[in-house]
Design a protein around this motif. Sequence first.
Motif, PDB file in Angstrom:
ATOM      1  N   UNK A   1       0.832  -1.188   0.000  1.00 18.77           N
ATOM      2  CA  UNK A   1       0.000   0.000   0.000  1.00 18.77           C
ATOM      3  C   UNK A   1       0.872   1.245   0.000  1.00 18.77           C
ATOM      4  N   UNK A   2       0.348   2.297  -0.587  1.00 23.57           N
ATOM      5  CA  UNK A   2       1.090   3.543  -0.603  1.00 23.57           C
ATOM      6  C   UNK A   2       1.153   4.133   0.800  1.00 23.57           C
ATOM      7  N   UNK A   3       2.184   4.921   1.062  1.00 23.34           N
ATOM      8  CA  UNK A   3       2.414   5.461   2.395  1.00 23.34           C
ATOM      9  C   UNK A   3       1.588   6.723   2.623  1.00 23.34           C
ATOM     10  N   UNK A   4       1.564   7.631   1.660  1.00 22.92           N
ATOM     11  CA  UNK A   4       0.859   8.896   1.816  1.00 22.92           C
ATOM     12  C   UNK A   4      -0.604   8.719   1.408  1.00 22.92           C
TER      13      UNK A   4
ATOM     14  N   UNK B   1      -1.182   0.735  -6.431  1.00 17.83           N
ATOM     15  CA  UNK B   1      -0.620  -0.532  -5.970  1.00 17.83           C
ATOM     16  C   UNK B   1      -0.488  -1.545  -7.095  1.00 17.83           C
ATOM     17  N   UNK B   2       0.739  -2.061  -7.277  1.00 22.89           N
ATOM     18  CA  UNK B   2       0.981  -3.123  -8.243  1.00 22.89           C
ATOM     19  C   UNK B   2       1.013  -2.682  -9.687  1.00 22.89           C
ATOM     20  N   UNK B   3       0.779  -1.407  -9.964  1.00 21.06           N
ATOM     21  CA  UNK B   3       0.809  -0.921 -11.340  1.00 21.06           C
ATOM     22  C   UNK B   3       2.267  -0.807 -11.812  1.00 21.06           C
ATOM     23  N   UNK B   4       2.513  -1.186 -13.055  1.00 17.77           N
ATOM     24  CA  UNK B   4       3.854  -1.120 -13.631  1.00 17.77           C
ATOM     25  C   UNK B   4       3.977   0.157 -14.458  1.00 17.77           C
ATOM     26  N   UNK B   5       4.931   0.996 -14.083  1.00 15.44           N
ATOM     27  CA  UNK B   5       5.047   2.340 -14.640  1.00 15.44           C
ATOM     28  C   UNK B   5       6.431   2.546 -15.234  1.00 15.44           C
TER      29      UNK B   5
ATOM     30  N   UNK C   1       5.874   6.156  -4.220  1.00 14.41           N
ATOM     31  CA  UNK C   1       5.153   6.451  -2.982  1.00 14.41           C
ATOM     32  C   UNK C   1       3.713   5.960  -3.050  1.00 14.41           C
ATOM     33  N   UNK C   2       3.139   5.995  -4.248  1.00 16.55           N
ATOM     34  CA  UNK C   2       1.750   5.587  -4.422  1.00 16.55           C
ATOM     35  C   UNK C   2       1.596   4.071  -4.567  1.00 16.55           C
ATOM     36  N   UNK C   3       2.686   3.330  -4.481  1.00 16.99           N
ATOM     37  CA  UNK C   3       2.623   1.868  -4.488  1.00 16.99           C
ATOM     38  C   UNK C   3       2.952   1.195  -5.802  1.00 16.99           C
ATOM     39  N   UNK C   4       3.352   1.971  -6.819  1.00 15.35           N
ATOM     40  CA  UNK C   4       3.616   1.397  -8.136  1.00 15.35           C
ATOM     41  C   UNK C   4       5.000   0.756  -8.215  1.00 15.35           C
TER      42      UNK C   4
END
Length: 265
Positions: free
Chosen positions: A2-5, A12-16, A35-38
Motif C-alpha cells: 500500500x502507498x504510504x501517503x 498498488x501493483x501498477x507497472x510504470x 510512494x503511491x505503491x507502483x
Amino acid sequence: MRHINSHLPSMDGQAVIVTGGTKGIGRHIASAFLEAGALVAVCARSAPDALPEGGGREALFVQCDVRSASSCRDLVDTVGAAFGRVDVLVNNAGGSPPADAATVSPRFSEAIIALNLTGPLHLSQAVHSWMDKQDTGGSIINIASVAGQRPAPSTAAYGAAKAGLLSLTGSLAQEWGPGVRVNAIVAGLMETEQTELSYGSQQAQDELAATLPLRRMGRGQDIAQAALYLASPMAAFVSGATLEVHGGGEPPLFLNIMQRHATPS
C-alpha cells in the motif's frame, strides 16, 4: 504494497515507465509513483549515481536512448518481462538548449525532434502492444510544454516538437480508446536542476515568477501529482485531454505595456 501517503491515489501493483526519470521532473514523477505503491522503471542513456526512491523502494533502471525505435522497444519489453505488465507510460524525456534557428545544424534539429516527438511515438507504440492485451488497458501521459502552445524563439525545433506531441496525444486517444487512455500535461515555467540555463539569474527567475498568477514557478512535484491523477482511476473518463500545469499562465505582453503607460487616476 500500500502507498504510504494517504492523500495519493493508489497505484498498488501498477507497472510504470518514466522516461528521463533519473533527474529533474522525471525523478519527481518516478518517486511519486513509488510512494503511491507502483512498480517503477526509469530510463536514461546512462545510469545515475542514485535511483529514485519512494515508499521504501527504489526504481528499476533500464538504459535507453529514446531517439532509437529499437531501444524503445527493448526498454518496454525489458520492463514488461520484469514486472509482468505495463500499465503506465510517462513520456517525460525531452528538452533542448537554446539555438539560433537560422544557423542551427540539421543534425541538431533532427535530434531535438527525435527526443521530444518521435521518441514518445515509438515508446507509445511499444507499450500499446502490452496495454492492448491487458484487461485493464493502460495510460500514456505525455509531458509537453507551453513552448508547444506559443512561440518558442531560440528553441524553435523544441517548440514545434512539443506542439506535435499535443497533436499526437489527441490522435492516439481517438485511435486507441477505450483500452488505452492518452493525455498530456503542459508544463509551464519550471524550477529544475538547471533553471539558470533556461531563465538566467535568480533575480530574473524571481521577476518571471512574480508575473504568474500563482506567484511562483512550477516544481517537479506539481507535475508529478498531475501525472498521478491522469494515471489513476480518478481520471477513468479523461482521455485526449491537455492538463495545463502553469500557475495560471504567462500574462500577455500588451497588459504590461498598458499598465506602464496607464494614466494615474
